[in-house]
Design an enzyme around this catalytic site. Structure first.
Site, PDB file in Angstrom:
ATOM      1  N   ASP A  69      -9.704   0.455  12.892  1.00 25.19           N
ATOM      2  CA  ASP A  69      -9.579  -0.164  14.199  1.00 25.19           C
ATOM      3  C   ASP A  69     -10.964  -0.639  14.580  1.00 25.19           C
ATOM      4  O   ASP A  69     -11.939   0.111  14.466  1.00 25.19           O
ATOM      5  CB  ASP A  69      -9.008   0.786  15.257  1.00 25.19           C
ATOM      6  N   GLY A 151     -11.621 -13.684  12.380  1.00 25.83           N
ATOM      7  CA  GLY A 151     -11.804 -13.270  13.776  1.00 25.83           C
ATOM      8  C   GLY A 151     -12.992 -13.960  14.441  1.00 25.83           C
ATOM      9  O   GLY A 151     -13.118 -15.184  14.421  1.00 25.83           O
TER      10      GLY A 151
HETATM   11  P1  ITT Z   1      -4.360  -4.117  12.179  1.00 29.72           P
HETATM   12  O1  ITT Z   1      -4.161  -3.368  13.491  1.00 29.72           O
HETATM   13  O2  ITT Z   1      -3.090  -4.417  11.466  1.00 29.72           O
HETATM   14  O3  ITT Z   1      -5.381  -3.469  11.320  1.00 29.72           O
HETATM   15  P2  ITT Z   1      -5.625  -6.105  13.911  1.00 29.72           P
HETATM   16  O4  ITT Z   1      -6.264  -7.442  13.655  1.00 29.72           O
HETATM   17  O5  ITT Z   1      -4.600  -6.050  15.030  1.00 29.72           O
HETATM   18  O6  ITT Z   1      -4.983  -5.586  12.529  1.00 29.72           O
HETATM   19  P3  ITT Z   1      -7.442  -4.445  15.438  1.00 29.72           P
HETATM   20  O7  ITT Z   1      -6.446  -4.032  16.453  1.00 29.72           O
HETATM   21  O8  ITT Z   1      -8.400  -3.416  14.905  1.00 29.72           O
HETATM   22  O9  ITT Z   1      -6.742  -5.048  14.143  1.00 29.72           O
HETATM   23  O10 ITT Z   1      -8.244  -5.658  16.037  1.00 29.72           O
HETATM   24  C1  ITT Z   1      -9.446  -6.014  15.508  1.00 29.72           C
HETATM   25  C2  ITT Z   1      -9.832  -7.393  16.013  1.00 29.72           C
HETATM   26  O11 ITT Z   1     -11.256  -7.409  16.240  1.00 29.72           O
HETATM   27  C3  ITT Z   1      -9.576  -8.445  14.930  1.00 29.72           C
HETATM   28  O12 ITT Z   1      -8.294  -9.004  15.046  1.00 29.72           O
HETATM   29  C4  ITT Z   1     -10.704  -9.429  15.180  1.00 29.72           C
HETATM   30  O13 ITT Z   1     -10.344 -10.292  16.214  1.00 29.72           O
HETATM   31  C5  ITT Z   1     -11.840  -8.521  15.661  1.00 29.72           C
HETATM   32  N1  ITT Z   1     -12.671  -8.089  14.514  1.00 29.72           N
HETATM   33  C6  ITT Z   1     -12.724  -6.844  13.959  1.00 29.72           C
HETATM   34  N2  ITT Z   1     -13.542  -6.826  12.891  1.00 29.72           N
HETATM   35  C7  ITT Z   1     -13.995  -8.084  12.761  1.00 29.72           C
HETATM   36  C8  ITT Z   1     -14.841  -8.702  11.841  1.00 29.72           C
HETATM   37  O14 ITT Z   1     -15.359  -8.039  10.806  1.00 29.72           O
HETATM   38  N3  ITT Z   1     -15.104  -9.992  12.006  1.00 29.72           N
HETATM   39  C9  ITT Z   1     -14.565 -10.685  13.018  1.00 29.72           C
HETATM   40  N4  ITT Z   1     -13.738 -10.204  13.923  1.00 29.72           N
HETATM   41  C10 ITT Z   1     -13.445  -8.893  13.804  1.00 29.72           C
END
Ligand code: ITT
Length: 196
Positions: A69, A151
């Site tokens: 997360d 992201g």
């Molecule tokens: P899962 O829950 O299925 O793992 P998710 O994308 O919904 O996927 P999160 O709830 O952890 O995951 O949200 C993380 C968000 O934060 C992700 O969608 C990106 O927008 C941002 N993020 C996290 N790590 C990043 C990275 O390395 N580079 C760019 N954006 C990132």
């Protein structure tokens, strides 16, 4: 031992599996196992949400599950979007829409300091768990640069390399990123656990 990566995010799958494969750890995705459940992220911290995802997928797959997360915390926005990074601006937006909204919301702000945070949780079918965390500091660029990563990467500027994360190769990003650091910590703890 086979592990399931408890995520549906293709960017995370690419980065995490590359790191784990270096250590000879075999991974499958929920999709490979026919698991389509999207675990509800009801926690208020990255650590809580990563554990919710790891435990839920571990139970469904009956395999050890590794969840990430993560999110972007912006100082001028009191830490937002934070745990809501994936949902910033509501359901209708994609990655580009979300970082454009962020640039909009930062207009005129006196500081553009920010950090990415990542919590890794691993849950085993016997109830054991391992956790790890990582962070990386940077600033929010004034315009997107680079096509790499996913992201918010095109707008996350890393001063030490004078590039955004979008301008780094996957290996360059993982060497310094929140996820790379958390995974390094996690792999060390996992090796200790497996040797016990
Ligand atoms: P899962 O829950 O299925 O793992 P998710 O994308 O919904 O996927 P999160 O709830 O952890 O995951 O949200 C993380 C968000 O934060 C992700 O969608 C990106 O927008 C941002 N993020 C996290 N790590 C990043 C990275 O390395 N580079 C760019 N954006 C990132």
């Amino acid at each position: 031992m086979q592990f399931v990566l408890a995520t549906h995010n293709p960017g995370k799958i690419r980065e995490m599996s590359a790191i784990l494969e270096r250590f000879g750890i075999e991974v499958v995705t929920p999709k490979d196992l026919g698991i389509t459940v999207d675990v509800e992220e009801t926690g208020t911290t990255f650590a809580e949400n990563s554990m919710l995802k790891a435990k839920a997928i571990c139970e469904l797959a009956n395999l050890p599950a590794i969840a990430d997360d993560s999110g972007l915390c912006v100082d001028a926005l009191n830490g937002a979007p934070g745990v809501y990074s994936a949902r910033y601006g509501g359901e209708g937006l994609d990655d580009v829409g979300r970082y454009r909204l962020l640039l909009e919301n930062l207009k005129g702000q006196p500081t553009r300091a920010a950090h990415f945070a990542c919590a890794i949780a691993c849950a085993f079918p016997n109830g054991d768990t391992i956790t790890a965390e990582g962070q990386v500091k940077g600033t929010i660029a004034f315009a997107p640069m680079g096509e790499g990563g996913f992201g918010y990467d095109p707008v996350f500027f890393y001063p030490e390399l004078a590039k955004t994360f979008g301008q780094l190769t996957q290996e360059e990003k993982s060497a310094i990123s929140h996820r790379g650091r958390a995974m390094e910590d996690f792999v060390a703890k996992l090796e200790t656990y497996l040797n016990q």
